[in-house]
Structure formats: C-alpha cells, structure tokens
Motif scaffolding. Structure first.
Motif, PDB file in Angstrom:
ATOM      1  N   TYR A 138       0.833  -1.202   0.000  1.00 58.88           N
ATOM      2  CA  TYR A 138       0.000   0.000   0.000  1.00 58.88           C
ATOM      3  C   TYR A 138       0.868   1.251   0.000  1.00 58.88           C
ATOM      4  CZ  TYR A 138      -3.270   3.527   1.819  1.00 58.88           C
ATOM      5  OH  TYR A 138      -4.013   4.664   2.009  1.00 58.88           O
ATOM      6  N   THR A 152      -5.204   0.891  -4.648  1.00 58.82           N
ATOM      7  CA  THR A 152      -5.200   1.596  -3.368  1.00 58.82           C
ATOM      8  C   THR A 152      -4.679   3.018  -3.517  1.00 58.82           C
ATOM      9  OG1 THR A 152      -2.974   0.806  -2.863  1.00 58.82           O
ATOM     10  CG2 THR A 152      -4.825  -0.564  -2.133  1.00 58.82           C
ATOM     11  N   GLY A 181      -5.819   7.312  -2.149  1.00 58.74           N
ATOM     12  CA  GLY A 181      -6.600   7.475  -0.918  1.00 58.74           C
ATOM     13  C   GLY A 181      -8.095   7.476  -1.170  1.00 58.74           C
ATOM     14  N   GLY A 182      -8.823   7.996  -0.179  1.00 59.36           N
ATOM     15  CA  GLY A 182     -10.276   7.902  -0.173  1.00 59.36           C
ATOM     16  C   GLY A 182     -10.969   8.579  -1.330  1.00 59.36           C
ATOM     17  N   ASP A 196      -8.300   1.341   1.848  1.00 61.61           N
ATOM     18  CA  ASP A 196      -7.402   2.248   2.565  1.00 61.61           C
ATOM     19  C   ASP A 196      -6.637   1.520   3.664  1.00 61.61           C
ATOM     20  OD1 ASP A 196      -8.217   4.328   0.989  1.00 61.61           O
ATOM     21  OD2 ASP A 196      -9.744   5.025   2.379  1.00 61.61           O
ATOM     22  N   THR A 228     -10.562   5.376  -3.648  1.00 59.21           N
ATOM     23  CA  THR A 228     -11.044   4.118  -3.055  1.00 59.21           C
ATOM     24  C   THR A 228     -12.439   4.272  -2.465  1.00 59.21           C
ATOM     25  OG1 THR A 228      -9.991   4.654  -0.944  1.00 59.21           O
ATOM     26  CG2 THR A 228      -8.699   3.372  -2.516  1.00 59.21           C
ATOM     27  N   GLY A 287      -1.559   3.842   9.742  1.00 55.98           N
ATOM     28  CA  GLY A 287      -2.876   3.882   9.127  1.00 55.98           C
ATOM     29  C   GLY A 287      -3.985   3.432  10.050  1.00 55.98           C
ATOM     30  N   ASN A 309     -12.250  -2.373   2.438  1.00 59.18           N
ATOM     31  CA  ASN A 309     -11.845  -0.968   2.470  1.00 59.18           C
ATOM     32  C   ASN A 309     -10.375  -0.895   2.068  1.00 59.18           C
ATOM     33  OD1 ASN A 309     -10.966   1.613   3.194  1.00 59.18           O
ATOM     34  ND2 ASN A 309     -12.437   1.740   4.888  1.00 59.18           N
TER      35      ASN A 309
END
Length: 1020
Positions: free
Chosen positions: A255, A915, A918-919, A883, A922, A398, A881
């Motif tokens: 990641y 991945t 980031g959000g 992340d 994802t 994380g 998820n």
C-alpha cells in the motif's frame, strides 16, 4: 317415531382387528356427527357410550380403510379394517374445526408430529424446513432460540409485517412460537389461501399456522422419555476468508510502496508475523454442547383424557459466553361430565433464560462484524497470557480506529433475557341435541420479560471507544397479557345420507395490554455492583431507544364469524365463510372490516367416467376466492399523538409543555388482500403417488404508509392507507412410495414459484428508497439498487474513452455503467446512474425429504433450498476498504495494482481496485452501492440426516425403544462467497431479519452451527 328405548344411551364394547385378525391399537372410534369418541387399547378393544341405537360408529386408522357401523340392536361389535393406502379419511384441523382431508376445498397442508418427531432441534420452524410448498422458512441466524423467518406465499407489506398468524389449540397468540417446546406438538396445519384463512379476518393476510398440542390417547396410558445430547460446531465451509497477519502486513507494505511513501517499520518485514496470526473471529467461536430431556405422560378413561409434557432444553451457543435454557410444561385435560357436557383445560408455563453477547450488528456494534475487520497483527493475549484490553497501533501505520478486545467483550458484557410465559385455556362444551355443539372458551397468554444489559468499564462492543470506558446498564421490564373469549355453535346434519351440512356461527372478543419500563444508568464506581443505586447518573435523555422511559400498549378486537360447509355424496363440495372484525387499531370512521370467502371442490375420482381409469385412485379440483386483512398497523396510528416532554424557555424559567407529533386519520384501516386459488389433488396407483398443485394470485391494497405532506402543515408525513402489490405463484408437491417391500422408501418433494410486483404507491410517489434497496412501481418489492459495475479502467485509453467520475476515476479504479448515457458517471440526483442490480427474492424455493425403513432400521434425509436470489454483502464496505484501516478479505491480494509512477503492476482478478490516491478514489468502490456488493445466494442445504434403530419390547422394562444418531445442518451447497449462511438477512442492529424494504442483507451474523446428536426414545 322412536321409542324411549331407542333414545336411551347405549354402551357398546368390541374389538377392532387387522386383516390378519390381530387386534389394532389406537383405532379411532367416533359417534358419527359428534365429537364423542374413544380409541382402541393395546389389544384392539374399545368401549363407548352412544346416544341411541340409531347412532353410527365410525372406525378409522392411518393406513387402513374407514368403516361405518350402525349400532341397531348390537351391544358388542367386532370390526375388521383392511389396509388402505389412501389418507383421504384423515381428519385435518382447520380454522375453528376440522374436516376430512378428502373434503377440504382450501389450500391447506399438514405436518404430523410423527413426521418430525426425531429432528433434534430447538425450534418448531427448523422442523418444518423443506416440507411445505409455498412456505419459505429461512434460518437467518444461528442464535439459540432465534432466527427462523417464516413467510407464506411471499406475502409482505411496506410496514405491517409479514409473519403469519400463529394459533395454538385455537388461540391466536400475540407472541412468538420460537420458544415453544417442539415436543409438545401433535400436528401443524398451514392455511395458505383466503378460503382457509378468512375466519381469522383482519389478521390472516400473511397466512395462518395452526398448532395442535398433544392430547391423551383414549383407552391407554403411555409414558415416554425422549432425550438427546450433542455437540455443535461452525463448519469451515463458507467462513469469510480474511488476510492473516503476514498477508495483512504484506498488503500494508505494498500500500505504501504503491503510493511512493515510506513503509512504516511495523510492516517493513511481513515475515516477522509468521506464526503470530490473531484470528479474532475464530477466537469467538467454540464447540458447544446441546441437551434435551422430555417426559410425556398420557392417560385416558371412559370419562377423561390427560396429557402432560415436561421438557428441559440447554443449548450453549457456538459463540463464547452464549447460553440458552428452556424449562417447559404442558398439561392438557378433557373430561366428559355426561354424554352431553364436556369440559377441558390446557395450561402451558415456560421459562427461558438467554444470554447472548452483542454478536450481531453493523460495523462498530456487532462483535462478529468487528472481529472480522480487526487487524490480525493486533494481539488477543498479552505476554502474560491475559486478554488484552486495548489495541492501538501508531497512527503512522494507518490505524485510525481504537480496537477493544472482542473476546473480553463477549465474556464480560451481560446481555441477559429472562422470559416467563404462560399459555392457558379452558372450555365447556354442550351437545343439547344430536348434531348441535355449543362451545365456549377462555384463553389467556401472559409474558413477563426481564432484560438486563451491562457494559463494564473494562470492555465494549463498539470500535473507537478507549478502555476504560463509561460503564452502562439497561434494565427493561415488559409485561404482556392477552385474553380471548370465543363462543361457537356448530350444527351438523345429514339428509338422506347424500346431503351433508355443517354450519358454524359465533363471536369472539380479545384484548391485549402491555406495560413497558426501561431504566438506563451509567458511570459506575464499581463494575461488581451494577445496581441502579450504584450508578452516578440515570439517563433521562437521548434517543428513544436508549434512555429511561415507560409506556403502555393496548388493543382490542370484537369479531363475528360464520361458516357453511356442504357436500353432496362427498364429491361436490362447497364452503362459504365470513368474519367481521371491529378493531381498536382502525380509525373511528372505519371501525369494522368484513372478510368473506367461498370455495368449491369436485372429487372427480368419484365420477363414473373416471372410474375405468384405474391408475387414478383419487382426483379433486378446487377453487377459492376471498378477502383477508392485515391489522398490524400499530396501536395508535389513527390518533394525533402528543409529546409531553416539550419544554419552553420564558426568560430564565423553563416550562414544560406538549406538542403534536403526528396527524390523526379517522379513516385509517387494515391492509386488504384479495386472493384467488385453484388447485388439483391427485392420487395415482392406489395413492402410491400423491400430487398437489396450486396456482394463486392475490392483491394487497390499502398499504400502511407514511405519506409525505407539505412542510407548511408543520409535519413531514401522514399515516394513510395507499398503494397496491400484486402476488402470484405456482406450488407443486409430490409424495411417492418408491418401494413398499422389505425396504420401504418414501419421497416428499415440493417446489414453489412466488412473484410480486408493486402496482402503485402514494399519489405522486412512484418509488421508495432504502439504504441498499428500492421499492418502485412496476418492479418487485425491495430490490437491490445501486451502480452497475463493469470492471476497472485498464489503462489510460480505457479511462479516456469511457464515461468516468470527474476527479475520482483513474487507471485501476472501479468502472460503472453509464445508465443514462450522458457520458458522466453520477451517483444520485437528477442524472442518477443507479439501477436495479439484484433481488432478495428467489425464482423458486424447494424441499426434499427421503424416508427409509428396513426391518428395525429407519433413516431420513431432509433438504431445502432456493434459486435465483441474491444477498447484499454488507460487510464488504469494511472488509474491502482499500485504505487498509481494517483487515480485509483474502481476495484483495489479487487487486488491481498501479505503482506510484502510474505503471500497471497487475490488473488483478477483477474483484478489487487500486489503493492509490486514498479515499478520493477508493471511497467510490467502498461507499457507492453497486453490484460489487451483490452475490448469488442460491443454495441447497442438507438440513438433517437421521439414522435410527427400534429395539423390540422388553417385558416389564419398556414397550418400545429407539436409538438414533442425527446430524443437523449437514452441508450447504452454494456459490455464495459472502459468508457461511446464504439464508441470512439482517437489519442494521442485527436484532432481526430486516424489514420488508431492506431484505437480504448479510452483516456476518451469528453462524448456523452443524450439530451432531445421539438420542433415545423410551416408551413405557
């Protein structure tokens, strides 16, 4: 003109023998046209008092032909019964009475206790799985004493529930049958169409389940003791496969590498976690014992019969610290005070203790869900072998959530329920003249439920709650009492032996009252003293479900009912029924509802034109039409409700006040269902093969719904009856006696096709949204709704030439279908690209039961399944998820990978994306509902395999004995990958199967165990 001698009571003795001349025990001997009867004893002998010499005695026994004998001048009668494979003369319990199976004109199906007596399960519903056409029975959770969902012909409502009405010994109960001892049951009858259910009026739209409990067998005394013990375990098949510690560390390392960031020291060498995996889910699971003990005593004299069943059931759940105990007793007694008057009473107390950890629920609340996505590198035990209290990796890794120890939570949180139940009824019956029976009953149902929850300071079932936490207790007390009085008159008459009438008329009244109190307290100085006095604070505020409060619920029902049945020569059949319900739940302008029905039948096999076709031993066609209702609309929905906790501030003073919270609706009424049914009952080759087919169609209207109204009114919605849903379906069942020699093999199979479509909703509203569902006009109810996944953007050209999400799509991110064709992917709003992406409803459900007997050995195999339905794999929004804030499903190892410089490392296997980024990237795959979350949930489960051996009688020890071994939940054949139970369905709290708008959601609920048992039945 009869003489006085003809009208005098006559005592008849006699004997019933089989074709070999041996006495037949248990033969039913009844005075025709009455309920007066007895059964033969162990030698086939009987004694009965008849009202006069003109009376006719009816002799019947399962597997033998029925015989009628006129008494005349006889005082002793000898009867020989011949074998008869037909079961048409069986008496079947129907609403407010019974009928010969041959003469039934409605869609009715019966399961006897004999068929299911040796299935070692805790709930009645588990015994019925796979045996009933048109009845979908799912085990949504493996919690002891819970989780059985029964739905008849797919019936459902927007908000008025879908559970059938349960009637125990004539009493429509208000509670659940889940905690009833299955060993108390004699037979179960399911009423499916309007003709058979209309006498239950405004409560019958979801079907009716009639349960008859054991009665004393006339002419004999029996004592039996049944017990079994076993072990339960959760099979590995179907468990969600998560990353182990090494795999998780490897993911985290990749990641950071893929994003061009420094790898935290904790994940630079994934091999350091070899042999140190922490399987949080498995740590909560155990092998658990189950035990059952039942003692039955039944006796009969000429004037009375009595049955007593006492049971003890103890089941330890397969989740640690889960315990379920049930203590039950049932006493049924009937007394003939004279030839005309009889009385009886039934009393059935039970006590249930249940402690189930907070296993089920959405992310952050359900311990099992939480355990799945807890990092496997976080230790369950510390260096001293003690359970950790709190796991908190540095934020640089994380880890943005705080994880308590779920094993500690399961062990230390108390979640206890204690239920004391009482079901009782009494009757008096009077037969003033031949054919007329007057009967009055009083029924009482009582429940006292105590619930206690305590969350100590050392544990919690929530994520992101540091330890120590604030200790909280919840105490609930619920007391329900329901009583029912029924007064019925039944008159039977036969004219010239060809015309047979029965007329039923009566009225009933029922009332229900509930008192509820909840006290919530928090902040305890000492966890060892979780009393109310030990709390520093009593919570009087907060959400309606989590504070200190009390309430009362009441409803009442006054009903009038009547039914006429007629047949000519037993082959032309007609039934008409009507019920009128006056309910406190209805609005003042709509107080009463009337529910009529009519049905006809024609026994074709009694006609001369069919008799030459010897292969057809029985054939009957039947049809019915009627109106039934659903009054589960709440107790006070018709009123303008007031909140009396509204405060107002005047200067520096606070004044209490009250405010309206809803509008009244005096026209509010029940949901109506109009239903048509046509069926065929067929027997072939002397009933070696029996076939039943039904087609039904029904429309449910006046759906209860909170209609949106203009905000200028001061309210947001208005409860009203609107909308319509259409249902239809086909049901097939077949019973085949495959071999009848030394090896006897019988097969029962059924398959059902149920469909529904929303015809209309409220004016101006054509759809209703749920979290993951949509109910839309022109479509089936509660369909899955979201984006249509089309894979992943494979390269820059694919991204450039395909519709995308502005600023949120990149190479390797999820690719959705542009449903509206505007070139841009949009979630919600006017340019919404969401669509229907699946259905929780199966295309068909089916069941299969095979029974074998060879000498003293017997065996049975039971299975059930469904095809064509999907489940919403809800846990993926955490366990996938990307992340890396949670542990993830094993499949993310094969995700799409792109390096920090944009080079595609691997396109993966098409299940999970990159991945990188980031959000913003994802989050689309995680948070946008899509077909990514929908999985095929078709399955076939071998529910039970039982093998038994009957031991011959041992003089002075026992009459008979049977030893058996059984496996429950043997194996699940399915392609479902989202979890171990393709039958599951849950609401967000994990406390139920989900409402009708949100069915088929998998929250990784409590698993259904496989159970191995050994049992013995002793008859004395």
């Amino acid at each position: 003109m009869h003489s006085d001698e003809t009208l005098a009571d006559v005592t008849i003795t006699g004997k019933v023998s089989d074709e070999k001349g041996e006495g037949l025990p248990g033969v039913s001997v009844i005075v025709k046209g009455s309920t007066q009867g007895t059964t033969t004893d162990g030698t086939g002998s009987f004694k009965i008092v008849a009202p006069n010499t003109d009376a006719t005695l009816v002799f019947s026994f399962v597997g033998y032909g029925r015989k009628e004998v006129v008494i005349g001048t006889q005082t002793s009668i000898s009867v020989t019964l011949a074998p008869d494979d037909q079961t048409l003369n069986e008496v079947v319990v129907v609403g407010y009475g019974s009928q010969l199976k041959k003469e039934i004109t409605g869609a009715v199906q019966t399961v006897s206790a004999q068929e299911i007596k040796d299935l070692p399960v805790s709930q009645i519903g588990q015994k019925l799985q796979g045996r009933l056409a048109g009845v979908q029975i799912n085990q949504t959770t493996g919690k002891p004493g819970q989780g059985i969902s029964i739905r008849i012909r797919g019936q459902q409502s927007v908000s008025a529930g879908s559970d059938p009405l349960y009637v125990i010994d004539g009493f429509p109960i208000t509670g659940s049958i889940g905690q009833m001892n299955p060993d108390e049951i004699d037979d179960i009858t399911v009423l499916k169409d309007a003709a058979s259910t209309s006498l239950y009026g405004s409560r019958a739209a979801n079907g009716v389940v009639l349960i008859t409990t054991k009665k004393g067998k006339p002419g004999q005394t029996n004592i039996s003791f049944n017990t079994y013990a076993g072990a339960q375990q959760v099979p590995m098949r179907g468990r969600v496969k998560m990353l182990n510690a090494v795999e998780f560390a490897q993911f985290k390392k990749e990641y950071y590498q893929d994003q061009g960031q420094a790898v935290p020291v904790e994940f630079q060498d994934p091999s350091q976690y070899a042999g140190k995996n922490n399987d949080w889910y498995n740590a909560l699971i155990r092998v658990a014992p189950v035990q059952s003990y039942n003692l039955s005593i039944s006796s009969n004299t000429e004037k009375s019969n009595t049955s007593l069943v006492a049971g003890v059931f103890n089941q330890q759940g397969v989740v640690i610290n889960n315990e379920y105990k049930r203590y039950s007793l049932r006493l049924n007694s009937n007394y003939n005070l004279s030839n005309k008057v009889s009385i009886g009473f039934n009393v059935a107390p039970s006590y249930v203790f249940d402690n189930t950890p907070k296993t089920d629920g959405d992310r952050g609340t359900g311990i099992l869900f939480n355990a799945l996505h807890t990092w496997p590198v976080m230790p369950i035990y510390d260096a001293n072998g003690e359970l950790t209290k709190f796991n908190n990796f540095p934020g640089s890794t994380g880890n943005i959530f705080a994880y308590p120890n779920w094993v500690r939570a399961a062990n230390e949180l108390k979640n206890e329920t204690r239920n004391t139940n009482l079901l009782a009824n009494a009757y008096v019956q009077y037969r003033p003249v031949a054919g007329l029976t007057l009967r009055s009953t009083i029924n009482v149902e009582y429940l006292n439920s105590k619930y206690f929850f305590f969350n100590p300071s050392t544990a919690t079932n929530f994520i992101n709650v540091p330890i120590p936490t604030t200790a909280v207790s919840i105490r609930q007390s619920t007391e329900n009492i329901s009583w029912l009085n029924e007064n019925l008159a039944t008159y039977s008459k036969t004219i010239n032996s060809d015309h047979n009438f029965e007329l039923l008329a009566g009225f009933t009244q029922q009332r229900f009252h509930q008192d509820f109190t909840q006290i919530q307290a928090n902040t305890y100085a000492d966890d060892r003293l979780p009393t109310i006095q030990g709390a520093l604070n009593i919570d009087r505020s907060g959400s309606p479900d989590n504070n200190t409060r009390s309430g009362v619920q009441e409803w009442s029902l006054l009903s009038y009912l009547s039914r006429l049945t007629y047949n000519y020569k037993g082959k032309y059949l007609f039934t008409a029924a009507v019920r009128s319900d006056g309910s406190s739940r209805f609005g003042s302008a709509n107080q009463y509802g009337t529910f009529p029905s009519a049905s006809v039948g024609w026994v074709l096999s009694d006609e001369n034109f069919l008799k030459p076709i010897t292969q057809v031993s029985f054939a009957k066609v039947r049809a019915s039409y009627g109106l039934i209702g659903n009054n589960n609309i709440g107790n006070y929905s018709q009123y303008a409700l007031v909140n009396n906790t509204t405060n107002a501030v005047f200067g520096s003073n606070v004044a209490t006040g009250a405010a309206l919270t809803s509008l009244s609706n005096k026209n509010l009424g029940w949901e109506r269902t109009k239903q048509f049914d046509i069926g065929l009952d067929l027997g072939l080759f002397n009933d070696r093969i029996q076939f039943v087919y039904d087609f039904y169609t029904k429309r449910t209207s006046n759906l209860l719904y909170a209609v949106q109204i203009p905000q200028e009114s001061g309210f947001t919605n208005f409860t009203d009856n609107i909308g319509e849903i259409k249902f239809w379906g086909h049901e097939f069942s077949i019973t085949s006696k495959n071999t009848t020699g030394k090896l006897q093999w019988t097969t029962n199979a059924n398959i059902s096709f149920n469909r529904n479509i929303v015809v209309s909703l409220a004016p101006g509203i054509d759809r209703v949204y749920g979290d993951d569902h949509i109910t839309q006009v022109g479509q089936p109810f509660g369909m899955f709704y979201g984006m249509v996944k089309q894979g992943y953007y494979q390269n820059a050209d694919d991204l450039k030439n395909s519709p995308s999400i502005p600023g949120r799509s990149a190479v390797g991110t999820i690719k959705f279908k542009d449903v509206n064709g505007d070139g841009v992917i949009t979630y919600g709003g006017d340019k919404d690209d969401r669509a229907i992406i699946g259905s929780p409803f199966p295309k068909f459900t089916y069941g299969l039961v095979n029974s074998f007997r060879f000498g003293k050995f017997d065996a049975s195999i039971t299975g059930s399944g469904s095809y064509g339905n999907q489940l919403w794999v809800r846990h993926l929004y955490s366990t996938a998820n990307l992340d890396g804030v949670f542990n993830m499903v094993e499949g993310v190892k094969d995700r799409f990978r792109v390096s920090s410089d944009g080079t595609v490392i691997t396109p993966g296997k098409g299940m999970f994306g990159v991945t990188n980024g980031g959000g913003n990237y994802t989050g689309v795959e995680r948070d946008w509902n899509s077909s990514q979350f929908v999985a095929n949930a078709s399955y076939f489960t071998i529910k039970n395999i039982t093998i038994g051996y009957t031991i011959p009688p041992v003089n002075k020890l026992f009459k008979s004995a049977r030893l058996y071994a059984s496996v429950q939940q043997v194996y699940v054949f399915t392609k479902y990958w989202g979890g171990p139970n393709p039958e599951t369905s849950a609401n967000g709290a994990g406390t139920g199967p989900g409402d009708n708008l949100s069915q088929g959601v998998d929250l990784s609920n409590y698993p259904v165990p496989r159970t191995y048992t050994l049992g013995v039945n002793l008859n004395f």
